[in-house]
Write a protein that holds these residues in place. Structure first.
Motif, PDB file in Angstrom:
ATOM      1  N   ARG A   1     -80.437  91.244  23.178  1.00 24.72           N
ATOM      2  CA  ARG A   1     -80.427  89.979  22.444  1.00 24.72           C
ATOM      3  C   ARG A   1     -81.166  90.129  21.118  1.00 24.72           C
ATOM      4  O   ARG A   1     -80.706  89.634  20.079  1.00 24.72           O
ATOM      5  CB  ARG A   1     -81.094  88.888  23.286  1.00 24.72           C
ATOM      6  CG  ARG A   1     -81.248  87.560  22.550  1.00 24.72           C
ATOM      7  CD  ARG A   1     -82.096  86.581  23.334  1.00 24.72           C
ATOM      8  NE  ARG A   1     -82.359  85.378  22.579  1.00 24.72           N
ATOM      9  CZ  ARG A   1     -83.175  84.410  22.969  1.00 24.72           C
ATOM     10  NH1 ARG A   1     -83.829  84.523  24.128  1.00 24.72           N
ATOM     11  NH2 ARG A   1     -83.369  83.334  22.222  1.00 24.72           N
ATOM     12  N   SER A   2     -82.310  90.813  21.141  1.00 20.61           N
ATOM     13  CA  SER A   2     -83.087  90.997  19.919  1.00 20.61           C
ATOM     14  C   SER A   2     -82.300  91.805  18.886  1.00 20.61           C
ATOM     15  O   SER A   2     -82.309  91.496  17.683  1.00 20.61           O
ATOM     16  CB  SER A   2     -84.408  91.697  20.251  1.00 20.61           C
ATOM     17  OG  SER A   2     -85.160  91.937  19.090  1.00 20.61           O
ATOM     18  N   SER A   3     -81.600  92.831  19.371  1.00 22.78           N
ATOM     19  CA  SER A   3     -80.812  93.665  18.457  1.00 22.78           C
ATOM     20  C   SER A   3     -79.663  92.878  17.823  1.00 22.78           C
ATOM     21  O   SER A   3     -79.431  92.952  16.606  1.00 22.78           O
ATOM     22  CB  SER A   3     -80.265  94.866  19.228  1.00 22.78           C
ATOM     23  OG  SER A   3     -79.436  95.657  18.411  1.00 22.78           O
ATOM     24  N   LEU A   4     -78.963  92.081  18.642  1.00 24.27           N
ATOM     25  CA  LEU A   4     -77.848  91.273  18.118  1.00 24.27           C
ATOM     26  C   LEU A   4     -78.343  90.210  17.150  1.00 24.27           C
ATOM     27  O   LEU A   4     -77.705  89.960  16.107  1.00 24.27           O
ATOM     28  CB  LEU A   4     -77.100  90.623  19.282  1.00 24.27           C
ATOM     29  CG  LEU A   4     -76.336  91.580  20.212  1.00 24.27           C
ATOM     30  CD1 LEU A   4     -75.751  90.812  21.397  1.00 24.27           C
ATOM     31  CD2 LEU A   4     -75.223  92.297  19.430  1.00 24.27           C
ATOM     32  N   SER A   5     -79.464  89.576  17.449  1.00 20.68           N
ATOM     33  CA  SER A   5     -80.017  88.539  16.563  1.00 20.68           C
ATOM     34  C   SER A   5     -80.402  89.129  15.216  1.00 20.68           C
ATOM     35  O   SER A   5     -80.186  88.507  14.158  1.00 20.68           O
ATOM     36  CB  SER A   5     -81.234  87.875  17.215  1.00 20.68           C
ATOM     37  OG  SER A   5     -80.883  87.239  18.417  1.00 20.68           O
ATOM     38  N   GLN A   6     -80.978  90.341  15.260  1.00 22.12           N
ATOM     39  CA  GLN A   6     -81.375  90.979  14.007  1.00 22.12           C
ATOM     40  C   GLN A   6     -80.152  91.324  13.170  1.00 22.12           C
ATOM     41  O   GLN A   6     -80.149  91.159  11.930  1.00 22.12           O
ATOM     42  CB  GLN A   6     -82.191  92.248  14.321  1.00 22.12           C
ATOM     43  CG  GLN A   6     -82.797  92.910  13.098  1.00 22.12           C
ATOM     44  CD  GLN A   6     -83.873  92.055  12.443  1.00 22.12           C
ATOM     45  OE1 GLN A   6     -84.754  91.537  13.125  1.00 22.12           O
ATOM     46  NE2 GLN A   6     -83.791  91.879  11.132  1.00 22.12           N
ATOM     47  N   GLN A   7     -79.087  91.764  13.828  1.00 24.18           N
ATOM     48  CA  GLN A   7     -77.865  92.089  13.104  1.00 24.18           C
ATOM     49  C   GLN A   7     -77.263  90.853  12.435  1.00 24.18           C
ATOM     50  O   GLN A   7     -76.832  90.906  11.271  1.00 24.18           O
ATOM     51  CB  GLN A   7     -76.848  92.720  14.066  1.00 24.18           C
ATOM     52  CG  GLN A   7     -77.241  94.105  14.584  1.00 24.18           C
ATOM     53  CD  GLN A   7     -76.269  94.642  15.618  1.00 24.18           C
ATOM     54  OE1 GLN A   7     -75.181  94.084  15.817  1.00 24.18           O
ATOM     55  NE2 GLN A   7     -76.636  95.741  16.284  1.00 24.18           N
ATOM     56  N   ARG A   8     -77.255  89.731  13.138  1.00 20.35           N
ATOM     57  CA  ARG A   8     -76.714  88.499  12.572  1.00 20.35           C
ATOM     58  C   ARG A   8     -77.574  87.994  11.415  1.00 20.35           C
ATOM     59  O   ARG A   8     -77.054  87.465  10.425  1.00 20.35           O
ATOM     60  CB  ARG A   8     -76.615  87.420  13.667  1.00 20.35           C
ATOM     61  CG  ARG A   8     -75.543  87.729  14.705  1.00 20.35           C
ATOM     62  CD  ARG A   8     -75.536  86.696  15.826  1.00 20.35           C
ATOM     63  NE  ARG A   8     -75.176  85.367  15.331  1.00 20.35           N
ATOM     64  CZ  ARG A   8     -73.934  84.923  15.178  1.00 20.35           C
ATOM     65  NH1 ARG A   8     -72.904  85.716  15.496  1.00 20.35           N
ATOM     66  NH2 ARG A   8     -73.686  83.708  14.739  1.00 20.35           N
ATOM     67  N   PHE A   9     -78.884  88.184  11.534  1.00 24.02           N
ATOM     68  CA  PHE A   9     -79.760  87.775  10.434  1.00 24.02           C
ATOM     69  C   PHE A   9     -79.541  88.656   9.215  1.00 24.02           C
ATOM     70  O   PHE A   9     -79.453  88.174   8.066  1.00 24.02           O
ATOM     71  CB  PHE A   9     -81.221  87.832  10.879  1.00 24.02           C
ATOM     72  CG  PHE A   9     -82.204  87.596   9.764  1.00 24.02           C
ATOM     73  CD1 PHE A   9     -82.390  86.313   9.237  1.00 24.02           C
ATOM     74  CD2 PHE A   9     -82.938  88.654   9.228  1.00 24.02           C
ATOM     75  CE1 PHE A   9     -83.308  86.098   8.210  1.00 24.02           C
ATOM     76  CE2 PHE A   9     -83.845  88.446   8.197  1.00 24.02           C
ATOM     77  CZ  PHE A   9     -84.031  87.165   7.686  1.00 24.02           C
ATOM     78  N   ASP A  10     -79.424  89.977   9.454  1.00 18.08           N
ATOM     79  CA  ASP A  10     -79.213  90.905   8.339  1.00 18.08           C
ATOM     80  C   ASP A  10     -77.882  90.635   7.635  1.00 18.08           C
ATOM     81  O   ASP A  10     -77.750  90.827   6.415  1.00 18.08           O
ATOM     82  CB  ASP A  10     -79.245  92.348   8.840  1.00 18.08           C
ATOM     83  CG  ASP A  10     -80.634  92.753   9.338  1.00 18.08           C
ATOM     84  OD1 ASP A  10     -81.618  92.080   8.956  1.00 18.08           O
ATOM     85  OD2 ASP A  10     -80.731  93.737  10.110  1.00 18.08           O
ATOM     86  N   ALA A  11     -76.890  90.162   8.428  1.00 16.79           N
ATOM     87  CA  ALA A  11     -75.579  89.864   7.837  1.00 16.79           C
ATOM     88  C   ALA A  11     -75.539  88.493   7.185  1.00 16.79           C
ATOM     89  O   ALA A  11     -74.509  88.119   6.610  1.00 16.79           O
ATOM     90  CB  ALA A  11     -74.502  89.966   8.919  1.00 16.79           C
ATOM     91  N   GLY A  12     -76.630  87.755   7.284  1.00 14.29           N
ATOM     92  CA  GLY A  12     -76.688  86.427   6.672  1.00 14.29           C
ATOM     93  C   GLY A  12     -75.979  85.358   7.472  1.00 14.29           C
ATOM     94  O   GLY A  12     -75.746  84.260   6.953  1.00 14.29           O
ATOM     95  N   VAL A  13     -75.637  85.623   8.738  1.00 11.63           N
ATOM     96  CA  VAL A  13     -74.926  84.652   9.559  1.00 11.63           C
ATOM     97  C   VAL A  13     -75.890  83.592  10.080  1.00 11.63           C
ATOM     98  O   VAL A  13     -75.584  82.398  10.097  1.00 11.63           O
ATOM     99  CB  VAL A  13     -74.208  85.350  10.721  1.00 11.63           C
ATOM    100  CG1 VAL A  13     -73.533  84.334  11.630  1.00 11.63           C
ATOM    101  CG2 VAL A  13     -73.192  86.358  10.182  1.00 11.63           C
TER     102      VAL A  13
END
Length: 467
Positions: free
Chosen positions: A409-421
């Protein structure tokens, strides 16, 4: 003459001593015939609980236990108390045999005229040298024998209490070491979370400075970083306190410790114990044996209280030489001896003897209750440990799966934040959940280690290796 008297007295002392204590019978165990939460394998016969060196495989922990058994002050006090009670027992045992003292006296006295056979006052001297037997009680009714038995049971109870203290110390050192390992691991987790949060805080600071990030995300990341920083410092303090507690237990300077977290994952962890039957606790638990010795001592005390109702026979004897002149002390014909038996029969004591007997019987009933309580306490301690052992592995497995899910979950959340989602809030929540899951996993692993120590102590293991 005295040479003939003393062997006769010694022979009478050996013939005396018919105890009036009631016949001892072990009370029925108040515990159930089997433990709750125990499988059929758990209730198999258990020959002996392993010694602590065989049970605790971690070499660092073994060294700490050795230091504690050698230097712990509470255990030292317990050992000295046992030695003191043993000396009391020897004192009481000595009362069964007559004592013999060498004595020498010089008596000078003036006799007034009205008490003198000659009608004139005078001064006389007398000298005496010999062997004296002070007042010695022939124990026909077992009073002294009962007191000796009571002292013996008190000594044996104290000795078992010392063994119980050793078990408690071994378990306390193991639990404190496990606590230190867990705290160091939790401090490490807090440090790793702090590093991750600091990196996120720096990224949010750059975004805010570039005008593309919000101050809300920035302050959220800052608060997260400071929270993990405070947690790390708090765990560091707890690690130091755990080290201080461990130093107090071992009673000497704490050696340099690795306190490797691999212990939490089962490496060099204590072995799983078969439990056996509840009745086996009667022979394996020193505290139960101590309670039974105290109960047997109460039985012996009843014998002493009963004997107080019967006659007491005491002997006093002297054999040697006596003379009015010091120079004639060892001349022929100066031999002197005396033999004074005395018997006393209690007639009226205002109910004191009966009250003492009533006290002895009441004390016996108290000790029966204490013995039964010791068994019930032991039964509960084993049952409590079994209740935890029944589910602890499943709890650890669940916590481990929770950590895996939180990491994903932490990894997916970080990816979405980095993508600006998404905003930074989902990242924050995911990191908090991961840190919480990791801490709870360590706590579950610590619970298993401490429960293994609790079961080991509850079954009465550990002290034999120090005999």
């Amino acid at each position: 003459m005295f040479k003939a008297i003393y062997p006769a007295v010694l022979g009478l002392s050996l013939l005396a001593g018919c105890s009036m204590a009631p016949e001892y019978q072990r009370p029925e165990s108040p515990a159930a015939s089997s433990y709750p939460y125990a499988s059929n394998d758990n209730n198999a016969a258990l020959d002996a609980v392993p010694q602590w060196r065989a049970y605790y495989a971690n070499s660092e922990l073994q060294h700490l236990i050795e230091l504690a058994l050698e230097n712990n002050r509470d255990l030292r006090i317990s050992e000295l108390t046992t030695e003191r009670i043993r000396a009391y027992y020897r004192i009481q045992s000595a009362a069964l045999l007559p004592s013999l003292n060498a004595s020498a006296s010089d008596t000078r006295q003036r006799t007034p005229a009205d008490l003198s056979y000659s009608g004139e006052s005078g001064i006389s001297d007398s000298y005496a040298v010999g062997l004296q037997m002070p007042a010695y009680e022939l124990d026909f009714f077992g009073r002294i024998l009962s007191l000796k038995d009571q002292a013996l049971q008190q000594y044996l109870a104290t000795e078992e209490a010392q063994h119980s203290a050793e078990i408690a110390l071994v378990a306390a050192v193991a639990n404190q070491y496990h606590q230190l390992v867990a705290l160091k691991e939790q401090a490490k987790l807090a440090s790793e979370a702090k590093v991750t949060a600091k990196r996120a805080y720096a990224i949010n600071q750059d975004s805010f400075d570039a005008g593309v990030g919000s101050e809300l995300d920035l302050r959220t990341a800052e608060a997260q970083y400071q929270s993990y920083r405070a947690s790390e410092l708090a765990y560091i303090d707890q690690v130091r306190q755990a080290q201080n507690a461990l130093a107090l237990l071992i009673g000497t300077d704490l050696p340099e410790l690795a306190a490797d977290s691999s212990l939490l994952n089962g490496e060099h962890a204590p072995i799983d114990l078969p439990v056996g039957l509840p009745s086996e606790l009667l022979t394996q638990r020193p505290d139960i044996r101590a309670a039974e010795h105290t109960l047997e001592g109460a039985h012996a005390n009843i014998g002493a209280a009963r004997a107080a109702f019967f006659p007491s026979v005491q002997l006093t004897a002297f054999g040697g030489t006596a003379s009015a002149e010091l120079s004639d002390l060892f001349k022929s014909g100066s031999a002197q001896w005396s033999f004074s038996p005395q018997i006393s029969l209690p007639i009226f004591s205002a109910g004191r003897n009966q009250a003492n007997l009533d006290v002895a019987w009441i004390q016996q009933r108290i000790e029966i209750a204490n013995y039964e309580k010791a068994i019930q306490t032991a039964f509960r301690e084993v049952a409590d440990a079994l209740a935890v052992r029944r589910t602890i592995d499943q709890r650890i497995e669940a916590q481990a799966e929770r950590v895996k899910a939180a990491q994903r979950r932490s990894s997916l959340s970080q990816q979405r934040f980095d993508a600006g989602v998404d905003s930074y809030l989902p990242v924050l929540l995911a990191q908090q959940e991961l840190f919480s899951a990791q801490k709870d996993l360590v706590q579950a692993q610590l619970t298993k280690l401490n429960n293994q120590s609790a079961l080991f102590a509850a079954l009465g293991g550990g002290w034999q290796s120090n005999d």
